[in-house]
Enzyme design. Structure first.
Site, PDB file in Angstrom:
ATOM      1  CB  SER A  27      -1.096  -0.004   1.034  1.00 11.84           C
ATOM      2  OG  SER A  27      -2.075   0.873   0.984  1.00 11.84           O
TER       3      SER A  27
ATOM      4  CG  ASP B  62      -4.363  -1.987   0.981  1.00 11.64           C
ATOM      5  OD1 ASP B  62      -3.640  -2.716   1.635  1.00 11.64           O
ATOM      6  OD2 ASP B  62      -4.662  -0.827   1.054  1.00 11.64           O
TER       7      ASP B  62
END
Length: 351
Positions: A51, A205
């Site tokens: 991320s 994610d």
């Protein structure tokens, strides 16, 4: 702390970075990296990340290729300035908007019935409904900041995690094939953005399953020292009682779970090596890693989950300074351990 001490290493000492994801709290990592780049006794040889950590890693490697350590510092600063400007409030004739964001912060508003109703309404809609065109300002910021060709050519290895939506498995993208899509996939929160499709597979994610992924470092030619930079506190002394406090703590536990599991596995392998039950590099699978950490405990513990979406410049630079100070403290205490031994007692923490 692993029972074995090596001779004093040759400098600069090579080290890998493990960078957690955490939205705008990634600016804390910016500060850590910025300070590490000032330290000539260290040399970053690999990055594994998820991320926001993946974006920091790409900026670091792109900047190193463009202008060495100073180039990396400038690229990271440009990225975070772009993040701040992309929110449409900063970088205007009105200047820094931090005063207004402080007045409107959820710290006082989020416990009201109106705020909770708004949260419930938002949760009832998917990004395919409230963001049908899948607008993501991070794409433009990354394309302007990161030289992806330089990242693909770099000798500094980069590993980026994403979560396979269909498979439920962690996927690792390597720097030699990295594009902006891989970074967006690694940072794709499914409540905010459409899943990112790569080669026909949708991804969310990377922090859900690998935050950051450690195992790629064990099977590659990377430094034996790993410095993990965490963005989610592991320990909270106070019991969360309000709805927002409970959700904040659940978020921290969830995004730390994968890292805790991997560190437990590392601790177990290290114990087997210490006990002579495994041989180092047996079939190329086992080797001794020296683990170090700069944690969020006490550094970011005053911040709520809502602040991971704050992008005003004063907030980001505050996080940068916290990161620089954290790295400075770590260097003063633990630089001598790099290349010699772990500065984190994995057995005590995870076994």
């Amino acid at each position: 702390m692993d029972g074995r001490v090596k001779p004093r290493p040759i400098e600069p000492r090579p080290i890998s970075l493990g960078l957690q994801g955490g939205g705008s709290h990634g600016a804390f990592e910016w500060g850590v990296i910025d300070r590490l780049l000032d330290e000539k006794k260290l040399e970053i040889g690999a990055v594994t990340a998820a991320s926001a950590g993946a974006m920091n890693g790409a900026c670091l490697i792109s900047g190193l290729a463009a202008g060495g350590r100073q180039g990396a510092q400038e690229t990271l600063a440009a990225f975070w300035r772009g993040v701040s400007n992309s929110d449409g409030r900063n970088g205007t004739v009105f200047g820094d908007s931090s005063v207004w964001t402080s007045m409107l912060t959820p710290d006082w508003l989020r416990e009201t019935p109106a705020w909770r109703w708004a949260e419930s309404l938002t949760g009832a809609l998917s990004p395919y409904e409230f963001n049908p065109f899948n607008l993501n300002p991070l794409r433009e910021v990354l394309e302007k900041t990161v030289d992806f060709e330089a990242v693909r050519r770099s000798p500094v290895k980069l590993y980026v995690s994403a979560t396979g939506v269909r498979t439920g498995k962690a996927k690792i993208f390597k720097g030699e094939s990295l594009t902006v899509e891989h970074l967006l996939a690694s940072a794709c929160l499914p409540t905010l953005f459409h899943a990112v499709e790569i080669d026909g597979e949708p991804y969310w994610d990377g922090g859900y399953l690998a935050n950051p992924p450690l195992w790629p470092l064990f099977y590659a030619d990377t430094p034996n020292d790993l410095l993990i930079v965490a963005l989610n506190p592991f320990i909270r002394e106070d019991l969360p009682k309000t709805p927002s406090e409970i959700m904040d703590r659940l978020n921290e536990i969830t995004f730390n779970a994968a890292l805790s599991a991997e560190l437990r596995a590392v601790a177990f392998v290290q114990k087997l090596l210490d006990d002579g039950l495994l041989k180092e590099n047996a079939r190329g699978r086992y080797r001794r890693m020296f683990v170090h950490a700069i944690g969020a405990d006490g550094r970011l513990s005053d911040l709520t989950m809502a602040t991971k979406f704050k992008t005003d410049w004063s907030f980001l630079t505050d996080l940068r300074e916290r990161g620089r100070q954290a790295a400075d403290d770590w260097l003063a205490k633990n630089l001598k351990s790099v290349g010699v031994q772990s500065s984190v007692d994995l057995k005590a923490e995870f076994l």
